[in-house]
Design an enzyme around this catalytic site. Structure first.
Site, PDB file in Angstrom:
ATOM      1  N   TYR A  45       0.853  -1.197   0.000  1.00  0.00           N
ATOM      2  CA  TYR A  45       0.000   0.000   0.000  1.00  0.00           C
ATOM      3  C   TYR A  45       0.882   1.238   0.000  1.00  0.00           C
ATOM      4  CZ  TYR A  45      -5.000   0.089  -0.022  1.00  0.00           C
ATOM      5  OH  TYR A  45      -6.302   0.090  -0.444  1.00  0.00           O
ATOM      6  N   GLU A  47      -0.509   4.811  -0.651  1.00  0.00           N
ATOM      7  CA  GLU A  47      -1.277   6.032  -0.921  1.00  0.00           C
ATOM      8  C   GLU A  47      -0.407   7.259  -0.720  1.00  0.00           C
ATOM      9  OE1 GLU A  47      -4.556   5.573   1.736  1.00  0.00           O
ATOM     10  OE2 GLU A  47      -5.899   4.905   0.139  1.00  0.00           O
ATOM     11  N   ASP A 198      -5.014  13.835 -25.427  1.00  0.00           N
ATOM     12  CA  ASP A 198      -5.093  12.439 -25.017  1.00  0.00           C
ATOM     13  C   ASP A 198      -4.421  11.631 -26.129  1.00  0.00           C
ATOM     14  OD1 ASP A 198      -5.726   9.824 -24.532  1.00  0.00           O
ATOM     15  OD2 ASP A 198      -7.880  10.154 -24.218  1.00  0.00           O
ATOM     16  N   THR A 224      -2.518   6.164 -22.280  1.00  0.00           N
ATOM     17  CA  THR A 224      -2.482   4.821 -21.728  1.00  0.00           C
ATOM     18  C   THR A 224      -1.044   4.337 -21.895  1.00  0.00           C
ATOM     19  OG1 THR A 224      -3.051   3.929 -23.893  1.00  0.00           O
ATOM     20  CG2 THR A 224      -4.862   4.224 -22.345  1.00  0.00           C
ATOM     21  N   LYS A 227      -0.972   0.518 -25.176  1.00  0.00           N
ATOM     22  CA  LYS A 227      -1.267   0.430 -26.613  1.00  0.00           C
ATOM     23  C   LYS A 227       0.052   0.451 -27.378  1.00  0.00           C
ATOM     24  CE  LYS A 227      -5.871   2.162 -25.690  1.00  0.00           C
ATOM     25  NZ  LYS A 227      -6.823   3.279 -25.730  1.00  0.00           N
ATOM     26  N   ARG A 233      -1.222  -2.556 -18.710  1.00  0.00           N
ATOM     27  CA  ARG A 233      -2.437  -1.740 -18.776  1.00  0.00           C
ATOM     28  C   ARG A 233      -2.355  -0.649 -17.714  1.00  0.00           C
ATOM     29  NH1 ARG A 233      -5.245  -4.485 -22.051  1.00  0.00           N
ATOM     30  NH2 ARG A 233      -6.774  -2.815 -22.153  1.00  0.00           N
TER      31      ARG A 233
HETATM   32  C1  LIG Z   1      -7.901   3.560 -24.957  1.00  0.00           C
HETATM   33  C2  LIG Z   1      -8.178   4.997 -24.759  1.00  0.00           C
HETATM   34  C3  LIG Z   1      -8.475   5.519 -23.491  1.00  0.00           C
HETATM   35  C4  LIG Z   1      -8.831   4.686 -22.258  1.00  0.00           C
HETATM   36  O1  LIG Z   1      -8.009   3.751 -21.852  1.00  0.00           O
HETATM   37  P1  LIG Z   1      -8.468   2.629 -20.787  1.00  0.00           P
HETATM   38  O2  LIG Z   1      -7.182   2.229 -20.195  1.00  0.00           O
HETATM   39  O3  LIG Z   1      -9.168   1.582 -21.564  1.00  0.00           O
HETATM   40  O4  LIG Z   1      -9.360   3.284 -19.798  1.00  0.00           O
HETATM   41  C5  LIG Z   1      -8.603   6.892 -23.365  1.00  0.00           C
HETATM   42  N1  LIG Z   1      -8.465   7.696 -24.422  1.00  0.00           N
HETATM   43  C6  LIG Z   1      -8.219   7.235 -25.657  1.00  0.00           C
HETATM   44  C7  LIG Z   1      -8.078   8.193 -26.789  1.00  0.00           C
HETATM   45  C8  LIG Z   1      -8.081   5.867 -25.868  1.00  0.00           C
HETATM   46  O5  LIG Z   1      -7.880   5.401 -27.102  1.00  0.00           O
END
Ligand SMILES: *Cc1c(COP(=O)(O)O)cnc(C)c1O
Length: 393
Positions: A45, A47, A198, A224, A227, A233
């Site tokens: 933990y 936090e 994003d 993220t 990807k 993840r």
């Molecule tokens: C995949 C994605 C997310 C969210 O990711 P998670 O880990 O699935 O919550 C946010 N923004 C964009 C543009 C994405 O492609």
């Protein structure tokens, strides 16, 4: 007694070993990332934040954090190195969605206006879907793509002037072209809005220099890690140093409890990997392979949204085949090819059916596929689509 769960894991491993994985948001992590995420760090933990962080936070709330403090600092330093940036970084978000929630909460109040990309033209669920916190908490306005599928900057400018949003968001889940961050930044500046990027999908391309960087232009950058970055993840938030305290407190205690230090360890391993020449070569190959596969579909007479691709994905527009994205996704599943249905610009079908599919090359490039392999898969998909069209008539 061995848990039944390892049976499921074994079956999933076999599936991953034997299917052609074209889902644009997926990848295969290294053994080192897997080992870090499966480590004893899951027991801890922690936090709070390492005490010496620039944001002036109050340190951790539990004892025994000396080692995870060092680990988290190291993870942050490595990600700043990956993107050659002096932005502040928070590596605690559990996912991309959590990163976006905290990013919004750091500079906005509920009810504030956000201008983002419309969802059926490539925007993400967390960019204002009515079923998501973003659509429920904020006053969402959307810009569109033009008839070819490119971001319509005249529309962005017009809506920015009309709605005076507190925040303009660039970034998408299904957009195959370069995003002109400089142009967005200029529009945001003109209307006095925060500019947030994003980069969840294209972060790996930004790291390798295959897409323009949002650093220096955006106030906040979320991503993220699983990807194109090929990590575990998870999510991350970068911000201008002056927003560090706001962002850190929006993550914890704002929207999360204890961080996943085992995942942060995996993120640190992924950052080390992303700094290597080997990784940059990998991303160059992802882009090259995507262009080759997309080009083959065009040669075979298929419609591709925007007529091509600049990144790791492209969208096949199936309108003239009469097939739905859903039917194609299901049929390809039966042939060992995994992808997902996707809306096309000016979509006429429901999001459950759609008139398109999204195809990405990041995962199979990790598996060693070259241009010729992706071209061969394009022909396999073509054969399935022809068969489907024949059985329909
Ligand atoms: C995949 C994605 C997310 C969210 O990711 P998670 O880990 O699935 O919550 C946010 N923004 C964009 C543009 C994405 O492609």
């Amino acid at each position: 007694m061995e848990s039944k769960v390892f049976d499921y894991i074994g079956r999933e491993q076999a599936r991953q070993n034997t299917t052609v994985e074209l889902i644009a948001s997926e990848n295969f992590v290294s053994d080192a990332v897997l080992r870090a995420v499966g480590s004893c760090l899951t027991n801890k933990y922690a936090e709070g934040y390492p005490a010496e962080r620039v944001s002036g936070n109050r340190g951790r709330y539990y004892g025994g954090c000396e080692i995870v403090n060092d680990l988290e600092e190291y993870c942050c330093a490595m990600w700043k190195k990956v993107f050659h940036t002096d932005y502040h970084v928070n590596v605690q978000p559990h996912s991309g969605a959590n990163a976006n929630l905290a990013a919004y909460m750091s500079v906005l109040q509920p009810g504030d206006t956000i201008l983002a990309m419309s969802l059926n033209n490539g925007g993400h669920l967390t960019h204002g879907s009515s079923v998501n916190f973003s659509g429920k908490l904020f006053d969402m306005k959307f810009y569109d793509v033009d008839a070819q599928g490119f971001i319509d900057f005249a529309d962005v400018e017009q809506k920015a002037a009309e709605y005076k949003p507190r925040l303009i968001l660039a970034g998408a889940s299904a957009y195959s072209r370069v995003i002109d961050f400089a142009r967005f930044a200029e529009i945001a500046k003109r209307v006095g809005a925060y500019f947030m990027v994003d980069m969840a999908h294209i972060a790996g391309l930004v790291a390798a220099g295959d897409h323009p960087s949002p650093f220096g232009l955006a106030d906040i950058v979320t991503t993220t890690t699983h990807k194109t970055l090929r990590g575990p993840r998870g999510g991350m938030i970068f911000c201008r140093p002056e927003l560090a305290k706001k962002v850190d407190s929006a993550v914890f205690p704002g929207t999360q409890g204890g961080p996943l230090e085992h995942v942060i360890a995996g993120k640190a391993v992924a950052a080390e990997e992303a700094c290597t020449e080997e990784y940059r070569e990998y991303i160059h190959a992802v882009v090259r392979n995507c262009r080759a596969m997309c080009g083959e579909f065009l040669r075979m007479g298929y419609d591709v949204v925007t007529g091509g691709t600049d990144n790791h994905l492209f969208l096949l527009d199936l309108t003239k085949t009469g097939l739905t994205g859903k039917a194609v996704q299901d049929e390809l599943d039966r042939h060992g090819i995994t992808l997902n249905k996707n809306c096309v610009p000016n979509e006429t079908r429901s999001p459950q059916q759609t008139s398109g599919v999204r195809i990405g090359t990041a995962a199979m490039t990790t598996k060693g596929y070259k241009e010729a392999d992706f071209i061969a898969v394009a022909h396999r998909i073509d054969a399935v689509l022809r068969e489907m069209q024949q059985s329909e008539t």
